[in-house]
Design an enzyme around this catalytic site. Sequence first.
Site, short mmCIF file in Angstrom:
data_model
loop_
_atom_site.label_atom_id
_atom_site.label_comp_id
_atom_site.label_asym_id
_atom_site.label_seq_id
_atom_site.Cartn_x
_atom_site.Cartn_y
_atom_site.Cartn_z
N LYS A 204 0.87 -1.19 0.00
CA LYS A 204 0.00 0.00 0.00
C LYS A 204 0.90 1.24 0.00
O LYS A 204 1.50 1.59 1.01
CB LYS A 204 -0.87 -0.02 1.26
CG LYS A 204 -2.23 0.61 1.12
CD LYS A 204 -2.24 2.10 0.82
CE LYS A 204 -2.10 2.95 2.05
NZ LYS A 204 -1.91 4.38 1.72
N GLY A 256 6.35 4.79 8.57
CA GLY A 256 5.50 5.98 8.60
C GLY A 256 5.58 6.64 9.96
O GLY A 256 6.58 6.50 10.68
N SER A 257 4.51 7.33 10.32
CA SER A 257 4.54 8.11 11.56
C SER A 257 4.42 7.21 12.79
O SER A 257 3.85 6.11 12.73
CB SER A 257 3.39 9.11 11.55
OG SER A 257 2.17 8.41 11.48
N THR A 258 4.95 7.70 13.90
CA THR A 258 4.88 6.96 15.16
C THR A 258 3.42 6.77 15.58
O THR A 258 3.04 5.71 16.08
CB THR A 258 5.68 7.70 16.24
OG1 THR A 258 7.04 7.75 15.80
CG2 THR A 258 5.63 7.01 17.58
N GLU A 259 2.62 7.79 15.31
CA GLU A 259 1.20 7.74 15.70
C GLU A 259 0.49 6.55 15.03
O GLU A 259 -0.17 5.74 15.69
CB GLU A 259 0.58 9.07 15.27
CG GLU A 259 -0.85 9.25 15.60
CD GLU A 259 -1.45 10.40 14.77
OE1 GLU A 259 -0.68 11.25 14.28
OE2 GLU A 259 -2.68 10.40 14.61
N GLY A 261 1.99 4.03 13.57
CA GLY A 261 2.72 2.82 13.98
C GLY A 261 2.15 2.25 15.28
O GLY A 261 1.98 1.04 15.41
N GLU A 278 9.10 0.96 11.18
CA GLU A 278 10.16 1.97 11.06
C GLU A 278 9.46 3.31 11.14
O GLU A 278 8.74 3.68 10.22
CB GLU A 278 10.92 1.77 9.74
CG GLU A 278 12.29 2.39 9.77
CD GLU A 278 12.37 3.66 8.96
OE1 GLU A 278 12.26 4.75 9.58
OE2 GLU A 278 12.52 3.58 7.73
N CYS A 312 13.18 10.53 7.76
CA CYS A 312 12.98 10.32 9.20
C CYS A 312 14.32 10.35 9.92
O CYS A 312 14.37 10.56 11.13
CB CYS A 312 12.24 9.02 9.47
SG CYS A 312 12.35 7.85 8.16
N GLU A 409 9.30 15.64 15.69
CA GLU A 409 9.79 15.54 14.32
C GLU A 409 9.15 16.67 13.50
O GLU A 409 7.94 16.82 13.48
CB GLU A 409 9.35 14.18 13.77
CG GLU A 409 10.05 13.80 12.51
CD GLU A 409 9.69 12.40 12.05
OE1 GLU A 409 8.59 11.91 12.38
OE2 GLU A 409 10.52 11.80 11.36
P1 ADP Z 1 3.28 10.40 7.33
O1 ADP Z 1 2.97 11.26 8.52
O2 ADP Z 1 4.71 10.18 7.08
O3 ADP Z 1 2.45 10.72 6.12
P2 ADP Z 1 1.55 8.23 7.97
O4 ADP Z 1 1.88 7.31 9.08
O5 ADP Z 1 0.38 9.11 8.10
O6 ADP Z 1 2.90 8.97 7.73
O7 ADP Z 1 1.39 7.43 6.61
C1 ADP Z 1 2.27 6.39 6.22
C2 ADP Z 1 1.48 5.33 5.50
O8 ADP Z 1 0.54 4.76 6.38
C3 ADP Z 1 0.66 5.86 4.31
O9 ADP Z 1 0.72 4.90 3.28
C4 ADP Z 1 -0.74 5.96 4.90
O10 ADP Z 1 -1.76 5.87 3.93
C5 ADP Z 1 -0.77 4.77 5.82
N1 ADP Z 1 -1.74 4.87 6.93
C6 ADP Z 1 -2.28 5.97 7.49
N2 ADP Z 1 -3.13 5.64 8.48
C7 ADP Z 1 -3.12 4.29 8.57
C8 ADP Z 1 -3.77 3.32 9.43
N3 ADP Z 1 -4.59 3.68 10.40
N4 ADP Z 1 -3.52 2.02 9.22
C9 ADP Z 1 -2.65 1.63 8.26
N5 ADP Z 1 -2.01 2.47 7.44
C10 ADP Z 1 -2.23 3.79 7.58
#
Ligand code: ADP
Length: 498
Positions: A204, A256-259, A261, A278, A312, A409
Amino acid sequence: MKPVSKSNRSKSKKPVRALDFGDRWDYAPAPESVRPKIKKQYELFIDGEFVKPHSSKYFNSINPSTEERITRIAHGDKSDINKAVKAAREAYDKTWSRMDPRERGKYLYRIARLIQEKARELAVLETMDGGKPIKESRDVDLPLVAAHFFYHAGWADKLKYAFPRRDPQPLGVCGQIIPWNFPLLMAAWKLAPALACGNTVVLKPAETTSTTAMHLAQILQEADLPPGVVNIVTGEGGTGAALVEHPDINKIAFTGSTEVGKRIAASTAGTEKKLTLELGGKAANIIFEDAPLDQAVEGIIQGIYFNQGHVCCAGSRLFVQEGVYDQILRKLRTRIATLRVGDPLDKNTDVGAINSKEQLKKISSLVQCGVDEGASLEQSSCALPEKGYWFPPSVLTDVTMSHRVAQEEIFGPVLSVMTFRTPEEALQRANNTPYGLSAGVWTDKGSKIFKMAEKLRAGVVWANTYNKFDPTSPFGGYKESGFGREGGKHGLSAYVRL
Ligand code: ADP
């Protein structure tokens, strides 16, 4: 052609003819002037075919440097995820996990070579879609993408040497979710080891940067990869969540983001799904008085500004030993004034566009918060293009450890500068963050490098250099930066059952 010697020339009676090669000797077009073929609309890639999304919905992919629409991307939903996981399971059971590993390796080599062939086109597309300067996507991202496939192709039939006296077996179907900062490179980091170890994948991509992933899907088709081995479902967070929650997934790999994650960790807890994360970072670069200062300043500039701070592991906190603080700041100011900000497709551009409007808002509000908390802001006076999402290279001084800009960050071209007196103080300050992804040490003394590297709570520590990547080298974090490693033998272990 033989060079004409001076004596020959003087003896010759014939008039000297001007060299005119006509159009036979035109230079090949520069990489940044090769415009890739972009479709009006990209579908989902499931079971080896490009298929329309169940919802019939599409969303726009915007060029962040012009705000123009590049293309439309299919919005996959739960039902598309179900279809993709089913295809991946069938491919796993019937083809990929049973295939002679040498054959699997051949597919990976083929994919790597096709990426190399199309590297120019892919680099331009990556820059148009994500806003990063062409010199980054052309000279850093794309070579690394190919290198990751080559490296893992080599491991495909040698896994038992990577894990001596063990019996490495694939895990099954892997769900992989990636962010927008290195769209193709993140796809390569995730796909190559998973495939080499015999797994099948549903990938994805991030919503703002899905275009190159769909071109990668075309490459997979061209490489004759058996249907279902890799499926790419584009969409937003909900699409990712549907993938994470799917009961027939054996492993989730997320960057992606810690939130997000944390949300994924909670949703996979109590299931048999393996997980690697990561996540974010707040890297510290530490400059000691005995460091080669010019080299250090150049490393700092590359580590935070050349990629718009969109990494990151960007060196967003700088700790300078007090004795060289004024000197470093002077050199930094001079260098920042020479940075070229603007059209990312111009090969002379150093700092490109911010990936999206939302990201620009986040950067602006965090920097404002830094100023409100008492930090001093200096920004490059470069002219910014009228259209697009831009943030000038910035430096924050008078920052204290309690400021939000020193803790959170920013993910933008913003450097927070602080000082220290002793190595112990540098360590204590550098480690004072919830993250632990990467760090940099600049000093003339090898012993100091080892001492610091041992005690820095960061997955990667660079010494007298910064942001250097190699597929043989594991990458990953501590604490809220996640767990699990990507790259090298450590990265393979995330995709096998031993
Ligand atoms: P950033 O802040 O770097 O954009 P995100 O964590 O929001 O990072 O997004 C990283 C990836 O995770 C993207 O492909 C996003 O579509 C996907 N994503 C966002 N929310 C969710 C979720 N609840 N579950 C799984 N994947 C998600």
